[in-house]
Design an enzyme around this catalytic site. Structure first.
Site, PDB file in Angstrom:
ATOM      1  N   ASN A  13       0.890  -1.167   0.000  1.00 16.10           N
ATOM      2  CA  ASN A  13       0.000   0.000   0.000  1.00 16.10           C
ATOM      3  C   ASN A  13       0.927   1.216   0.000  1.00 16.10           C
ATOM      4  O   ASN A  13       1.605   1.477   0.998  1.00 16.10           O
ATOM      5  CB  ASN A  13      -0.872  -0.051   1.241  1.00 16.10           C
ATOM      6  CG  ASN A  13      -1.961   0.994   1.303  1.00 16.10           C
ATOM      7  OD1 ASN A  13      -2.617   1.125   2.329  1.00 16.10           O
ATOM      8  ND2 ASN A  13      -2.185   1.746   0.244  1.00 16.10           N
ATOM      9  N   CYS A  75      -6.098   5.532   7.806  1.00 14.10           N
ATOM     10  CA  CYS A  75      -5.328   4.616   6.962  1.00 14.10           C
ATOM     11  C   CYS A  75      -4.297   3.933   7.842  1.00 14.10           C
ATOM     12  O   CYS A  75      -3.335   4.571   8.283  1.00 14.10           O
ATOM     13  CB  CYS A  75      -4.648   5.373   5.813  1.00 14.10           C
ATOM     14  SG  CYS A  75      -3.605   4.320   4.772  1.00 14.10           S
ATOM     15  N   ASN A  77      -2.032   1.441   7.240  1.00 13.29           N
ATOM     16  CA  ASN A  77      -0.699   1.352   6.656  1.00 13.29           C
ATOM     17  C   ASN A  77      -0.037   2.722   6.613  1.00 13.29           C
ATOM     18  O   ASN A  77       1.168   2.862   6.824  1.00 13.29           O
ATOM     19  CB  ASN A  77      -0.772   0.763   5.242  1.00 13.29           C
ATOM     20  CG  ASN A  77      -1.111  -0.712   5.248  1.00 13.29           C
ATOM     21  OD1 ASN A  77      -0.672  -1.456   6.110  1.00 13.29           O
ATOM     22  ND2 ASN A  77      -1.913  -1.141   4.285  1.00 13.29           N
ATOM     23  N   ASN A 160     -12.982   4.940   9.205  1.00 13.45           N
ATOM     24  CA  ASN A 160     -13.439   5.022   7.815  1.00 13.45           C
ATOM     25  C   ASN A 160     -14.378   3.839   7.574  1.00 13.45           C
ATOM     26  O   ASN A 160     -14.389   2.872   8.337  1.00 13.45           O
ATOM     27  CB  ASN A 160     -12.260   5.055   6.833  1.00 13.45           C
ATOM     28  CG  ASN A 160     -11.328   3.864   6.993  1.00 13.45           C
ATOM     29  OD1 ASN A 160     -11.491   3.033   7.886  1.00 13.45           O
ATOM     30  ND2 ASN A 160     -10.325   3.771   6.146  1.00 13.45           N
ATOM     31  N   HIS A 162     -16.197   0.463   6.253  1.00  8.24           N
ATOM     32  CA  HIS A 162     -15.810  -0.833   5.690  1.00  8.24           C
ATOM     33  C   HIS A 162     -16.993  -1.789   5.603  1.00  8.24           C
ATOM     34  O   HIS A 162     -17.851  -1.827   6.481  1.00  8.24           O
ATOM     35  CB  HIS A 162     -14.729  -1.495   6.553  1.00  8.24           C
ATOM     36  CG  HIS A 162     -13.387  -0.870   6.398  1.00  8.24           C
ATOM     37  ND1 HIS A 162     -12.490  -1.262   5.434  1.00  8.24           N
ATOM     38  CD2 HIS A 162     -12.792   0.141   7.080  1.00  8.24           C
ATOM     39  CE1 HIS A 162     -11.398  -0.527   5.526  1.00  8.24           C
ATOM     40  NE2 HIS A 162     -11.554   0.326   6.517  1.00  8.24           N
ATOM     41  N   GLU A 211     -10.652  -0.209  -2.279  1.00  3.13           N
ATOM     42  CA  GLU A 211     -10.780   1.011  -1.501  1.00  3.13           C
ATOM     43  C   GLU A 211     -11.532   2.086  -2.276  1.00  3.13           C
ATOM     44  O   GLU A 211     -11.311   2.257  -3.473  1.00  3.13           O
ATOM     45  CB  GLU A 211      -9.396   1.561  -1.135  1.00  3.13           C
ATOM     46  CG  GLU A 211      -8.635   0.713  -0.139  1.00  3.13           C
ATOM     47  CD  GLU A 211      -7.388   1.425   0.360  1.00  3.13           C
ATOM     48  OE1 GLU A 211      -7.288   2.655   0.166  1.00  3.13           O
ATOM     49  OE2 GLU A 211      -6.513   0.759   0.932  1.00  3.13           O
ATOM     50  N   ARG A 212     -12.388   2.805  -1.592  1.00  4.90           N
ATOM     51  CA  ARG A 212     -12.994   3.985  -2.202  1.00  4.90           C
ATOM     52  C   ARG A 212     -11.881   5.007  -2.454  1.00  4.90           C
ATOM     53  O   ARG A 212     -11.006   5.208  -1.616  1.00  4.90           O
ATOM     54  CB  ARG A 212     -14.078   4.575  -1.296  1.00  4.90           C
ATOM     55  CG  ARG A 212     -13.565   5.051   0.048  1.00  4.90           C
ATOM     56  CD  ARG A 212     -14.611   5.807   0.842  1.00  4.90           C
ATOM     57  NE  ARG A 212     -14.018   6.326   2.072  1.00  4.90           N
ATOM     58  CZ  ARG A 212     -14.617   7.163   2.893  1.00  4.90           C
ATOM     59  NH1 ARG A 212     -15.848   7.585   2.635  1.00  4.90           N
ATOM     60  NH2 ARG A 212     -14.020   7.595   3.985  1.00  4.90           N
ATOM     61  N   CYS A 220      -4.419  -2.968   2.671  1.00  4.29           N
ATOM     62  CA  CYS A 220      -5.243  -1.948   3.328  1.00  4.29           C
ATOM     63  C   CYS A 220      -5.233  -2.258   4.816  1.00  4.29           C
ATOM     64  O   CYS A 220      -5.794  -3.276   5.250  1.00  4.29           O
ATOM     65  CB  CYS A 220      -6.665  -1.964   2.778  1.00  4.29           C
ATOM     66  SG  CYS A 220      -7.786  -0.797   3.605  1.00  4.29           S
ATOM     67  N   THR A 222      -6.597  -0.588   7.516  1.00  2.00           N
ATOM     68  CA  THR A 222      -7.897  -0.541   8.172  1.00  2.00           C
ATOM     69  C   THR A 222      -8.795  -1.662   7.660  1.00  2.00           C
ATOM     70  O   THR A 222      -9.654  -2.161   8.393  1.00  2.00           O
ATOM     71  CB  THR A 222      -8.588   0.814   7.966  1.00  2.00           C
ATOM     72  OG1 THR A 222      -8.686   1.095   6.565  1.00  2.00           O
ATOM     73  CG2 THR A 222      -7.836   1.930   8.669  1.00  2.00           C
ATOM     74  N   GLY A 223      -8.588  -2.086   6.399  1.00  2.00           N
ATOM     75  CA  GLY A 223      -9.342  -3.220   5.869  1.00  2.00           C
ATOM     76  C   GLY A 223      -9.011  -4.507   6.599  1.00  2.00           C
ATOM     77  O   GLY A 223      -9.901  -5.332   6.878  1.00  2.00           O
TER      78      GLY A 223
END
Length: 278
Positions: A13, A75, A77, A160, A162, A211-212, A220, A222-223
């Site tokens: 990322n 974010c 990362n 954010n 998800h 990701e948007r 990602c 946070t993913g």
């Protein structure tokens, strides 16, 4: 005019990091998208700005800007790369937890050995309003109609938005079409990042994330946190889980509701450069 920057990545990322602690960095969409272009620019998933903290309990602040020029709330990362950059600059010490101010609030960071950084990502928020997601009540899973197909998803905010969908085969071709469609689904008022998770066992998960504002990414943070949180809430994984993304592995630790979630992984420097403004 020239703009100094650092190119970094967290397991693929990738980011451009701008030091705006002394000189403000004016956000201009055309400038961001020009820099983000992977053929004629530097190329990045997100641009990170290092700024003076606005909160008295934080050492520094960082801003997050997607490749399409839109802003982002968090974010994982990127937070690790910010911490590694500040450590290399002598601004924070290794082995000591400090707080950084993100657009979504304060996060704790700790630089460990060999370029590894641990991040306190806070407590996952499963309320639909926090995402925001159109649903009357909070649930462990929701039915989502996409192009005539009914999907089962989980939703969570990690600062954010998800969505997460469990799959048996990450290589299934239709996932490539589902990613953008779920991201832009009208039930997500601000769009969402969507993860596709394949549970290998209780401590190992494979994950792809659309990701948007950036599209399919190598990783990602946070993913990975969102995937571990949703799966943990369903008792599908242990409180410590290795999440394997296309770019590498993150370790997520979350005992469950009422506790804060920690993410640990590497942050890598690629090169220093100067962007030439026309």
């Amino acid at each position: 005019m020239t703009l100094p920057f650092t190119k970094m990545h967290g397991i693929g990322n990738d980011f451009v990091v701008i030091d705006a602690r002394q000189t403000p960095f004016p956000i201009d969409t055309s400038r961001l998208t020009a820099m983000a272009d992977r053929h004629t620019g530097v190329g990045f998933d997100q641009l990170l700005t290092l700024e003076p903290a606005q909160r008295t309990d934080c050492a520094y602040r960082y801003g997050i800007w997607n490749a399409d020029g839109s802003s982002a709330g968090q974010c994982g990362n990127g937070a690790r790369c910010v911490a590694a950059w500040l450590h290399r600059a002598g601004a924070i010490e290794a082995g000591r937890q400090v707080r950084l101010e993100s657009p979504a609030g304060a996060v704790g960071v700790c630089v460990l050995d060999d370029g590894v950084v641990a991040i306190d990502m806070g407590e996952p928020d499963f309320t639909p309003a926090s995402v925001p997601f159109d649903a009357p009540n909070q649930a462990a899973s929701y039915a989502l109609d996409v192009a005539g197909e009914t999907l089962t998803i989980g939703v969570v905010s990690m600062g954010n938005p998800h969505a997460l969908m469990e799959v048996t085969d990450l290589a299934a071709p239709h996932i490539d079409q589902l990613g953008p469609r779920v991201t832009r689904h009208p039930r997500f008022a601000e769009q969402c990042n969507v993860g596709f998770a394949q549970v290998i066992d209780a401590s190992h998960v494979k994950l792809r994330v659309h990701e948007r504002g950036a599209g399919w990414t190598r990783a990602c943070g946070t993913g990975a946190c969102a995937a571990a949180a949703v799966l943990r809430l369903r008792d599908r994984v242990d409180e410590r889980v290795h999440v394997q993304l296309p770019g590498g592995e993150l370790i997520i630790a979350w005992p469950g509701p009422g506790h804060r979630l920690w993410m640990t992984g590497p942050a890598s420097f690629v090169f220093e450069g100067q962007w030439l403004d026309d």
